[in-house]
Structure formats: C-alpha cells, structure tokens
Design a protein around this motif. Structure first.
Motif, PDB file in Angstrom:
ATOM      1  N   VAL A   1       0.844  -1.201   0.000  1.00 58.74           N
ATOM      2  CA  VAL A   1       0.000   0.000   0.000  1.00 58.74           C
ATOM      3  C   VAL A   1       0.877   1.247   0.000  1.00 58.74           C
ATOM      4  O   VAL A   1       1.810   1.359   0.803  1.00 58.74           O
ATOM      5  CB  VAL A   1      -0.937   0.003   1.227  1.00 58.74           C
ATOM      6  N   LYS A   2       0.553   2.158  -0.916  1.00 57.90           N
ATOM      7  CA  LYS A   2       1.235   3.450  -0.957  1.00 57.90           C
ATOM      8  C   LYS A   2       0.228   4.546  -0.626  1.00 57.90           C
ATOM      9  O   LYS A   2      -0.782   4.719  -1.304  1.00 57.90           O
ATOM     10  CB  LYS A   2       1.829   3.707  -2.352  1.00 57.90           C
ATOM     11  N   LYS A   3       0.504   5.284   0.461  1.00 59.75           N
ATOM     12  CA  LYS A   3      -0.383   6.353   0.892  1.00 59.75           C
ATOM     13  C   LYS A   3       0.111   7.694   0.331  1.00 59.75           C
ATOM     14  O   LYS A   3       1.281   8.032   0.458  1.00 59.75           O
ATOM     15  CB  LYS A   3      -0.443   6.414   2.420  1.00 59.75           C
ATOM     16  N   LEU A   4      -0.818   8.439  -0.255  1.00 59.16           N
ATOM     17  CA  LEU A   4      -0.492   9.717  -0.890  1.00 59.16           C
ATOM     18  C   LEU A   4      -1.345  10.823  -0.284  1.00 59.16           C
ATOM     19  O   LEU A   4      -2.514  10.621   0.038  1.00 59.16           O
ATOM     20  CB  LEU A   4      -0.730   9.641  -2.403  1.00 59.16           C
TER      21      LEU A   4
ATOM     22  N   ASP B   1      -4.845  12.598 -10.200  1.00 60.10           N
ATOM     23  CA  ASP B   1      -4.746  11.218 -10.685  1.00 60.10           C
ATOM     24  C   ASP B   1      -3.627  10.537  -9.899  1.00 60.10           C
ATOM     25  O   ASP B   1      -2.448  10.676 -10.223  1.00 60.10           O
ATOM     26  CB  ASP B   1      -4.458  11.208 -12.181  1.00 60.10           C
ATOM     27  N   PHE B   2      -3.993   9.788  -8.873  1.00 58.78           N
ATOM     28  CA  PHE B   2      -2.996   9.227  -7.967  1.00 58.78           C
ATOM     29  C   PHE B   2      -2.130   8.175  -8.663  1.00 58.78           C
ATOM     30  O   PHE B   2      -0.941   8.050  -8.366  1.00 58.78           O
ATOM     31  CB  PHE B   2      -3.694   8.623  -6.744  1.00 58.78           C
ATOM     32  N   GLY B   3      -2.722   7.414  -9.588  1.00 59.59           N
ATOM     33  CA  GLY B   3      -1.935   6.419 -10.305  1.00 59.59           C
ATOM     34  C   GLY B   3      -0.890   7.060 -11.198  1.00 59.59           C
ATOM     35  O   GLY B   3       0.285   6.660 -11.197  1.00 59.59           O
ATOM     36  N   GLN B   4      -1.298   8.062 -11.961  1.00 54.65           N
ATOM     37  CA  GLN B   4      -0.361   8.773 -12.824  1.00 54.65           C
ATOM     38  C   GLN B   4       0.708   9.486 -12.013  1.00 54.65           C
ATOM     39  O   GLN B   4       1.887   9.502 -12.373  1.00 54.65           O
ATOM     40  CB  GLN B   4      -1.124   9.780 -13.699  1.00 54.65           C
ATOM     41  N   TYR B   5       0.309  10.053 -10.901  1.00 54.89           N
ATOM     42  CA  TYR B   5       1.265  10.735 -10.016  1.00 54.89           C
ATOM     43  C   TYR B   5       2.301   9.756  -9.491  1.00 54.89           C
ATOM     44  O   TYR B   5       3.503  10.057  -9.459  1.00 54.89           O
ATOM     45  CB  TYR B   5       0.499  11.400  -8.872  1.00 54.89           C
ATOM     46  N   TYR B   6       1.860   8.576  -9.096  1.00 53.99           N
ATOM     47  CA  TYR B   6       2.771   7.571  -8.557  1.00 53.99           C
ATOM     48  C   TYR B   6       3.804   7.153  -9.599  1.00 53.99           C
ATOM     49  O   TYR B   6       4.999   7.037  -9.315  1.00 53.99           O
ATOM     50  CB  TYR B   6       1.977   6.361  -8.078  1.00 53.99           C
ATOM     51  N   LEU B   7       3.352   6.942 -10.823  1.00 56.38           N
ATOM     52  CA  LEU B   7       4.268   6.494 -11.877  1.00 56.38           C
ATOM     53  C   LEU B   7       5.202   7.622 -12.325  1.00 56.38           C
ATOM     54  O   LEU B   7       6.385   7.387 -12.596  1.00 56.38           O
ATOM     55  CB  LEU B   7       3.460   5.977 -13.074  1.00 56.38           C
TER      56      LEU B   7
END
Length: 326
Positions: free
Chosen positions: A62-65, A99-105
């Motif tokens: 789990v990655k918390k943002l 966009d948390f997914g795009q931000y993570y990548l």
C-alpha cells in the motif's frame, strides 16, 4: 489435533492482520501488486478512500499519498523582460494530486520532492516566456487605466491638478499569472496527474546591482530638488529680510523726523514763553533764573565752585536787590 489448531489460528490471525490496512483522513491509498497498480473494471487506478481496507497479504503493498492542497514555495528566480532587463520574481504554486496512479508512476513512487521539481520546471518555463514578452512596467502593475501621474514644474513644485498628466498603464501582472495557470494546468495533469489550484507572483524585485543604481539616481535627483528648494528659500529669506530692514529704517526715520519737529516746536514755544516773561519784568525773570542756577549748582555737597564772590553769579546773594557793589 489441538496442538495443530493453535498454529493454524495464529497463522490465520497473522494473515488477517496483514490483509488489513487503514487510510488516514486527508490521504488516499493505492495498492501495488507485483510492481503494478491495481485497477478497477474500467482500467482506472483503484483509489482507496480514508478508512479500513483489505489487501492480499504478502503480495500487495500500500502506498499512501497526500490528498490535501499542497504549496510549492521555491526560491526566487531571475527572468529577462522584453527590454532585456533582469528581474527577480518570487512565486508560489498551490496544487493537489488528482490522478494518484499517474502521479505515482510519474514521480517514481509518489516522491513529493520529485513532483515539485517537475512542476516547478513547467511553471518556470511558461513564466519565463510570459515575462520575456512584456516590459517591466507591465509586469509590476495590475490592470489600471487613466492613472494620474504627478508632474513637477520648472521650479520643482507640484503642478496644479489641471496640469497633471494622465498616463495609461497597461498593467498585465494578473494576466501573466492567469496565463501561467492556464498553460501549466493541462500539461501538469497529463504528465504528473496533479491539478494546479493557483499560481501567484509574491514579489518582483530588481537585481541588487540595478536596485542600488536606481537608488543612487533617485537620491541624486531628490538632493538636486532639495538644493534648489533651499536656494529658493534663502533667496526669499534675503528679500524678506531686506524689506523688513527697509521698513524698520523708514519707521525710525519718520519717528526721528517727528521727534525733531516736535522738539523744535516745543523749544520755540518755550523760548517764546521765556521771552514774554522777560519782557514783562526783566529783573524778576533774572532773579528766578539765578535762584534756579543756585539750586542746581549747590545740589551736591561734594560740588566745588571756584568763582569770584563779586561776580554777577552771586549778585543776588550779596545784594537781595540785585545791585552790584561799587
């Protein structure tokens, strides 16, 4: 059998605890499985809202943002205007993850420092282009028109309101901030998955060497105006002083003239009175004058008179009739 149940129960509890995770308020979570972000049925990154959630133990991470609005307040940077003059501009950006997914990548695992560095580069590039197309007076001024500009006359004094000049100032500071905001929002959303809430220019300064030069020039101009005012003041003071001295001399001369005329009239009148009195009874007048002379002569005991006792001065002492001894 019972001995086997205890390890099984502990293992089950451990697996259950490992499958639970909590997302705090103000944050969002994404689950990483085998290096990939889990997605929903629409092939969109699955975002976990604040609360209690489940994951596959041992395989999911789990990655918390942070879901709150963040502030990027970087160092002031140097920009070049259309006049080829340098300005130092200090800015800040308000942004949040959309966009948390795009931000993570895009940020290599949700690194905030990486995100701010990439976002600052985008904002700086657009701001540099906007500043390079405008002059300093447009950058530092807001949208104004018909601004009254004070004008100094030849004597260095402020001209009356009717003579003031109206200057049209094409202030574009607000327009610059809006242009930067509109230009960076799409690319920031596409490349980083973040939404830029606001962009502001906090402070606009000139470089230290230019500011010092401007201050010296302003100081020299103000000192020149001050010297001019002091010179004019001294000139007016001399004029006022000369006029005052002339008026004083005129008044004193008139007063002396009036005093002399009055004194002359009084002397003439006294002489006329003395003459009338003498002509009526010369002997009596001579007697009174002698008494007055005696009184003044013997007023102080320390006075000494060396005179002949038979002189005319003592004639009324020697003879009350005023006759002289033969």
């Amino acid at each position: 059998m019972r001995k086997l149940m205890i390890p099984v129960i502990f293992a089950a509890l451990a697996l259950m605890l490992m499958s639970l995770f909590v997302i705090p308020e103000g944050e969002r979570g994404i689950v990483i499985r085998f290096g990939r972000i889990l997605k929903d049925n629409n092939d969109i990154s699955k975002i976990h809202e604040p609360g209690l959630h489940f994951k596959m133990p041992l395989f999911d991470t789990v990655k918390k943002l942070d879901a709150k609005i963040l502030t990027m307040d970087g160092q002031a940077d140097r920009f070049v205007t259309a006049e080829k003059k340098d300005v130092i501009i200090d800015t800040y950006v308000k942004w949040r993850i959309e966009d948390f997914g795009q931000y993570y990548l895009a940020t290599g695992g949700g690194n905030t420092l990486t995100a701010q560095a990439l976002l600052e580069r985008k904002v700086t590039d657009v701001l540099r282009s906007e500043i390079g197309a405008r002059e300093i007076k447009q950058i530092v001024s807001g949208p104004r028109s018909g601004v009254i500009t004070p004008v100094l006359g030849e004597d260095g004094e402020l001209m009356p309101e009717s003579a003031l000049e109206a200057l049209e100032v094409d202030g574009q500071r607000d327009m610059i901030m809006l242009e930067v905001l509109n230009d960076t929002r799409p690319s920031a959303m596409k490349d980083l998955g973040v939404y830029i809430v606001d962009f502001r220019m906090k402070k606009i300064n000139l470089p230290d060497e230019i500011s010092e030069s401007i201050y010296r020039r302003m100081r020299a101009e103000r000192e020149s105006v001050a010297r001019k005012h002091r010179s004019q003041g001294r000139e007016k003071a001399e004029i006022i002083r000369a006029q005052a001295e002339l008026e004083v001399a005129t008044v004193l001369a008139e007063a002396d003239k009036t005093a002399r005329v009055t004194r002359g009239s009084a002397d003439a009148e006294a002489a006329s009175i003395y003459s009338g009195a003498y002509s009526k009874d010369p002997e009596f007048y001579s007697f009174l004058r002698s008494l007055s002379a005696y009184k003044k002569s013997f007023a102080d005991k320390s006075d000494i008179l060396v005179l002949d006792p038979k002189s005319d001065f003592f004639k009324y002492m020697n003879d009350s009739s005023g006759g002289s001894d033969k």
